[in-house]
Design a protein around this motif. Structure first.
Motif, short mmCIF file in Angstrom:
data_model
loop_
_atom_site.label_atom_id
_atom_site.label_comp_id
_atom_site.label_asym_id
_atom_site.label_seq_id
_atom_site.Cartn_x
_atom_site.Cartn_y
_atom_site.Cartn_z
N ARG A 7 -27.17 7.77 -22.80
CA ARG A 7 -26.45 6.51 -22.66
C ARG A 7 -26.89 5.80 -21.39
O ARG A 7 -26.94 6.38 -20.32
CB ARG A 7 -24.95 6.80 -22.61
CG ARG A 7 -24.09 5.57 -22.37
CD ARG A 7 -22.62 5.96 -22.27
NE ARG A 7 -22.08 6.35 -23.55
CZ ARG A 7 -21.71 5.48 -24.50
NH1 ARG A 7 -21.82 4.21 -24.30
NH2 ARG A 7 -21.21 5.91 -25.63
N VAL A 11 -19.36 4.25 -20.11
CA VAL A 11 -18.34 4.47 -21.13
C VAL A 11 -17.20 3.50 -20.84
O VAL A 11 -16.67 3.47 -19.73
CB VAL A 11 -17.84 5.93 -21.10
CG1 VAL A 11 -16.67 6.11 -22.04
CG2 VAL A 11 -18.97 6.87 -21.46
N ASP A 16 -16.40 5.19 -27.22
CA ASP A 16 -17.65 5.49 -26.51
C ASP A 16 -17.66 6.94 -26.03
O ASP A 16 -18.67 7.63 -26.13
CB ASP A 16 -17.83 4.58 -25.29
CG ASP A 16 -18.18 3.15 -25.64
OD1 ASP A 16 -18.56 2.90 -26.80
OD2 ASP A 16 -18.08 2.30 -24.74
N ASP A 20 -20.18 9.84 -27.33
CA ASP A 20 -21.06 10.48 -26.35
C ASP A 20 -20.89 12.00 -26.37
O ASP A 20 -21.87 12.75 -26.33
CB ASP A 20 -20.77 9.93 -24.95
CG ASP A 20 -21.93 10.11 -24.01
OD1 ASP A 20 -23.09 9.86 -24.41
OD2 ASP A 20 -21.69 10.52 -22.85
#
Length: 111
Positions: A7, A11, A16, A20
């Protein structure tokens, strides 16, 4: 070992975070279980901690276990700090406790 996140953006929400974390999961077919058990040593008379040095010290205990039960001692600066044997280890933790770590197995019944 699970993959690390690729990523590039921070976040910003629960979705998210979930995405992740899920990206780093192993497939269920690769799941294993490993057990750990910790014990603190102390003197029966005083309930005080056990020193590393001495006849009744942690170093002597680890060396004795290695000699008597066939564990392979691991050294740091000449001191035994861990023991290893097929699929397991006994390590000396920062608080002076011992940790017995078992191998990664397929199910709880194998531990």
């Amino acid at each position: 070992m699970a993959q690390t996140s690729s990523r590039s953006e921070p976040v910003t929400g629960v979705a998210d975070l979930v995405d992740d974390l899920a990206a780093g999961c192993r497939p269920a077919a690769d799941w294993k279980i490993g057990t750990e058990h910790e014990k603190f040593g102390f003197h029966l008379e005083t309930h005080g901690p056990v020193a590393y040095e001495g006849e009744h010290g942690i170093g002597r205990l680890l060396s004795g276990i290695a000699e008597r039960f066939g564990w392979e001692p691991q050294h740091e600066d000449g001191n035994v700090i861990a023991l290893k044997r097929a699929g397991g280890s006994i390590t000396l933790e920062p608080g002076g406790q011992f940790e017995l770590s078992g191998d990664h197995l397929d199910n709880l019944h194998q531990t």
